[in-house]
Design a protein around this motif. Structure first.
Motif, PDB file in Angstrom:
ATOM      1  N   UNK A  86      27.897 -26.330  25.287  1.00  0.00           N
ATOM      2  CA  UNK A  86      26.912 -26.312  24.744  1.00  0.00           C
ATOM      3  C   UNK A  86      25.658 -27.316  24.798  1.00  0.00           C
ATOM      4  N   UNK A  87      24.405 -27.259  24.637  1.00  0.00           N
ATOM      5  CA  UNK A  87      23.947 -27.825  25.064  1.00  0.00           C
ATOM      6  C   UNK A  87      23.877 -29.232  24.048  1.00  0.00           C
ATOM      7  N   UNK A  88      23.466 -30.615  24.694  1.00  0.00           N
ATOM      8  CA  UNK A  88      23.405 -31.030  23.188  1.00  0.00           C
ATOM      9  C   UNK A  88      21.829 -31.848  23.129  1.00  0.00           C
ATOM     10  N   UNK A  89      21.691 -31.197  21.797  1.00  0.00           N
ATOM     11  CA  UNK A  89      20.310 -31.104  20.826  1.00  0.00           C
ATOM     12  C   UNK A  89      20.437 -32.524  20.597  1.00  0.00           C
ATOM     13  N   UNK A  90      19.096 -32.774  19.579  1.00  0.00           N
ATOM     14  CA  UNK A  90      18.634 -34.332  19.453  1.00  0.00           C
ATOM     15  C   UNK A  90      18.948 -33.799  17.825  1.00  0.00           C
ATOM     16  N   UNK A  91      19.308 -32.432  17.505  1.00  0.00           N
ATOM     17  CA  UNK A  91      19.691 -32.240  15.991  1.00  0.00           C
ATOM     18  C   UNK A  91      21.030 -31.427  16.004  1.00  0.00           C
ATOM     19  N   UNK A  92      21.635 -32.146  15.463  1.00  0.00           N
ATOM     20  CA  UNK A  92      22.887 -31.411  15.283  1.00  0.00           C
ATOM     21  C   UNK A  92      22.870 -30.087  14.742  1.00  0.00           C
ATOM     22  N   UNK A  93      22.155 -29.829  13.216  1.00  0.00           N
ATOM     23  CA  UNK A  93      22.075 -29.074  11.848  1.00  0.00           C
ATOM     24  C   UNK A  93      21.811 -27.481  13.199  1.00  0.00           C
ATOM     25  N   UNK A  94      20.295 -27.896  13.995  1.00  0.00           N
ATOM     26  CA  UNK A  94      20.085 -27.118  15.107  1.00  0.00           C
ATOM     27  C   UNK A  94      21.208 -26.319  15.658  1.00  0.00           C
ATOM     28  N   UNK A  95      21.682 -27.128  16.178  1.00  0.00           N
ATOM     29  CA  UNK A  95      23.312 -26.101  16.834  1.00  0.00           C
ATOM     30  C   UNK A  95      23.822 -25.583  16.133  1.00  0.00           C
ATOM     31  N   UNK A  96      23.940 -25.986  14.541  1.00  0.00           N
ATOM     32  CA  UNK A  96      24.634 -25.665  13.827  1.00  0.00           C
ATOM     33  C   UNK A  96      24.312 -23.668  13.556  1.00  0.00           C
ATOM     34  N   UNK A  97      22.710 -24.111  13.397  1.00  0.00           N
ATOM     35  CA  UNK A  97      22.266 -22.776  13.059  1.00  0.00           C
ATOM     36  C   UNK A  97      22.526 -21.758  14.190  1.00  0.00           C
ATOM     37  N   UNK A  98      22.281 -22.914  15.563  1.00  0.00           N
ATOM     38  CA  UNK A  98      22.247 -21.561  16.231  1.00  0.00           C
ATOM     39  C   UNK A  98      24.023 -20.790  16.741  1.00  0.00           C
ATOM     40  N   UNK A  99      24.837 -21.355  16.257  1.00  0.00           N
ATOM     41  CA  UNK A  99      25.716 -20.715  16.362  1.00  0.00           C
ATOM     42  C   UNK A  99      26.656 -19.958  15.057  1.00  0.00           C
ATOM     43  N   UNK A 100      25.967 -20.466  14.211  1.00  0.00           N
ATOM     44  CA  UNK A 100      25.881 -19.492  12.534  1.00  0.00           C
ATOM     45  C   UNK A 100      24.773 -18.403  12.446  1.00  0.00           C
ATOM     46  N   UNK A 101      23.538 -17.897  13.508  1.00  0.00           N
ATOM     47  CA  UNK A 101      23.287 -16.976  13.624  1.00  0.00           C
ATOM     48  C   UNK A 101      23.730 -16.632  14.473  1.00  0.00           C
ATOM     49  N   UNK A 102      24.700 -16.523  16.136  1.00  0.00           N
ATOM     50  CA  UNK A 102      24.675 -15.918  16.598  1.00  0.00           C
ATOM     51  C   UNK A 102      26.118 -15.360  15.974  1.00  0.00           C
ATOM     52  N   UNK A 103      26.895 -16.405  15.062  1.00  0.00           N
ATOM     53  CA  UNK A 103      28.371 -16.110  14.773  1.00  0.00           C
ATOM     54  C   UNK A 103      28.092 -14.620  13.791  1.00  0.00           C
ATOM     55  N   UNK A 104      26.306 -14.465  13.000  1.00  0.00           N
ATOM     56  CA  UNK A 104      26.232 -13.381  12.491  1.00  0.00           C
ATOM     57  C   UNK A 104      26.409 -12.317  13.091  1.00  0.00           C
ATOM     58  N   UNK A 105      25.081 -11.774  14.410  1.00  0.00           N
ATOM     59  CA  UNK A 105      25.488 -11.505  15.396  1.00  0.00           C
ATOM     60  C   UNK A 105      26.352 -10.785  15.438  1.00  0.00           C
ATOM     61  N   UNK A 106      27.465 -11.975  16.204  1.00  0.00           N
ATOM     62  CA  UNK A 106      28.584 -10.961  16.731  1.00  0.00           C
ATOM     63  C   UNK A 106      29.019  -9.760  15.682  1.00  0.00           C
ATOM     64  N   UNK A 107      29.814 -10.253  14.227  1.00  0.00           N
ATOM     65  CA  UNK A 107      29.927  -9.269  13.742  1.00  0.00           C
ATOM     66  C   UNK A 107      29.877  -8.248  13.358  1.00  0.00           C
ATOM     67  N   UNK A 108      27.885  -8.239  13.393  1.00  0.00           N
ATOM     68  CA  UNK A 108      27.250  -6.761  13.340  1.00  0.00           C
ATOM     69  C   UNK A 108      27.601  -6.607  14.348  1.00  0.00           C
ATOM     70  N   UNK A 109      27.997  -6.635  15.489  1.00  0.00           N
ATOM     71  CA  UNK A 109      27.827  -5.597  17.297  1.00  0.00           C
ATOM     72  C   UNK A 109      29.100  -5.639  17.197  1.00  0.00           C
ATOM     73  N   UNK A 110      30.478  -6.294  16.757  1.00  0.00           N
ATOM     74  CA  UNK A 110      31.846  -5.533  15.973  1.00  0.00           C
ATOM     75  C   UNK A 110      31.954  -4.388  14.985  1.00  0.00           C
ATOM     76  N   UNK A 111      31.441  -4.674  13.476  1.00  0.00           N
ATOM     77  CA  UNK A 111      31.315  -3.914  13.482  1.00  0.00           C
ATOM     78  C   UNK A 111      30.890  -2.304  13.488  1.00  0.00           C
ATOM     79  N   UNK A 112      29.881  -2.529  14.687  1.00  0.00           N
ATOM     80  CA  UNK A 112      29.150  -1.320  15.018  1.00  0.00           C
ATOM     81  C   UNK A 112      30.445  -0.500  16.161  1.00  0.00           C
ATOM     82  N   UNK A 113      30.822  -1.584  17.174  1.00  0.00           N
ATOM     83  CA  UNK A 113      32.296  -1.181  17.825  1.00  0.00           C
ATOM     84  C   UNK A 113      33.666  -0.475  17.363  1.00  0.00           C
ATOM     85  N   UNK A 114      33.563  -0.994  15.931  1.00  0.00           N
ATOM     86  CA  UNK A 114      34.625  -0.770  15.071  1.00  0.00           C
ATOM     87  C   UNK A 114      34.190   0.895  14.473  1.00  0.00           C
ATOM     88  N   UNK A 115      33.121   0.924  14.386  1.00  0.00           N
ATOM     89  CA  UNK A 115      32.560   2.380  13.852  1.00  0.00           C
ATOM     90  C   UNK A 115      33.057   3.678  14.447  1.00  0.00           C
TER      91      UNK A 115
END
Lengths: 233, 233
Positions: free
Chosen positions: A1-30
């Motif tokens: 993972x790129x080291x950014x100068x703001x750890x909060x940006x990284x956390x937001x990025x990973x959090x948003x990605x995780x939400x998207x992954x859960x959404x994709x998985x729901x579709x696969x499960x359906x």
């Protein structure tokens, strides 16, 4: 993972990605689809593994491929020869697939086909032993490849990928006799990082280990569809 | 490079990195040091190349190494055997060295030694064919390694690294007879992306090509110190 100068940006990025992954998985499960995320360094043999997997399993399972590459459709073209849907995603300068990109691939699949017809979606990630391990795309299991030519120390030096993997394929074992390499040492280093990961040694040249790999996939599809049906009842 | 959800963040990140790289390069120039940034996929042979380079050149040039790894000092320990200063940088979850991390390494070097005593700093980057190419660290030239086991298509699929490289080493050529690979095709693909890059085929096992590589380094040190002296006069 790129080291950014703001750890909060990284956390937001990973959090948003995780939400998207859960959404994709729901579709696969359906749709009753099992999704595998295939990852490794460049040149460890992801595409040739997918070629052999499609050849062996495409008459038993309905398979689609989401094919990640920075640029070109070279790999997508290789896989199209197996007459399965192959959806290319060019990541541009990005070093991994993220859940948003894969969502785009899923929408294309659902638009062009009946997604409930598929049993298995294989996602081939960008060749990179670091970043893809941190970005879930909605997969049910992660598969990592490590070529014997990469050396024994890689599990220790790039631990995140090996911690995250559910199945590790040690590839190109036909080349082991020409290398100064201790196969037991590779396995021991992997086990030190991840005691539970399934390890299969394979060779695309001699076909060694491929039957075990196909069996592992089939088991994941059966296990996962049983879970999906249980949830829906 | 990671795709963030805000392109402005990425631009800021690269801009800040570039400023840091310029700052590092000013220090190198002031001390009469030439810096090379060595990059490749994991397992292409960066560390063994550095071992052989230190063995061959350490009595002719004063060399220090900045050794980037996500975790462990396995590579740093291998290089310390050559009795040159080796400064390890663990990047944690980061997939590449950036100029700020290398600045930390430079400060350690300047604190523990007289930096003007050195001719050459070799930076071994994290094994990754994507991200390190985008993050300058203050180097005077970029060196990329591509192992013959990685396949002919890699320059086309991972173009940024090959565009950026000043010298490309095609490694492990002793393994070519055991692979289905066309060496001319690799070279042609590299040339398509970067017509000017110096290409040297090498083998750590047979020593083929190593003399050419050592000569290339020596030429860079001479060329660069001439420039540095001219600027100071």
């Amino acid at each position: 993972m790129h080291q950014t100068f703001d750890a909060a940006i990284e956390l937001n990025l990973l959090h948003a990605n995780q939400e998207g992954a859960d959404y994709n998985r729901e579709h696969f499960n359906e749709w009753g689809i099992t999704c595998l995320n295939i990852m490794s360094s460049p040149g460890a043999g992801k595409t040739v593994l997918l070629e052999q997997t499609l050849a062996a399993l495409k008459d038993k399972l309905n398979i689609a491929v989401i094919e990640g590459d920075m640029t070109t459709e070279l790999d997508a073209d290789r896989l199209r020869k197996y007459n399965v849907p192959v959806i290319p995603i060019n990541t541009g300068r990005s070093c991994h697939l993220d859940s948003k990109m894969v969502a785009g691939g899923i929408h294309t699949l659902a638009h062009q086909y009946n997604p409930s017809d598929f049993d298995l979606v294989l996602v081939e990630n960008v060749g990179n032993l670091v970043c893809p391990a941190e970005f879930e795309v909605g997969e049910h299991a992660k598969v990592a490849l490590l070529s014997v030519t990469e050396g024994e120390d890689k599990p220790l030096k790039y631990p995140v990928m090996f911690q995250e993997a559910d199945c590790l394929l040690i590839t190109k074992i036909d080349l082991a006799p020409y290398l100064d390499i201790d196969l037991d040492r590779i396995t021991a280093n992997v086990r030190q990082i991840n005691p539970k990961v399934k390890i299969i040694s394979v060779s695309a040249k001699t076909s060694e280990g491929l039957k075990q790999w196909f069996a592992w996939i089939s088991d994941r599809v059966i296990e996962n569809s049983t879970k999906q049906i249980a949830t829906q009842v």
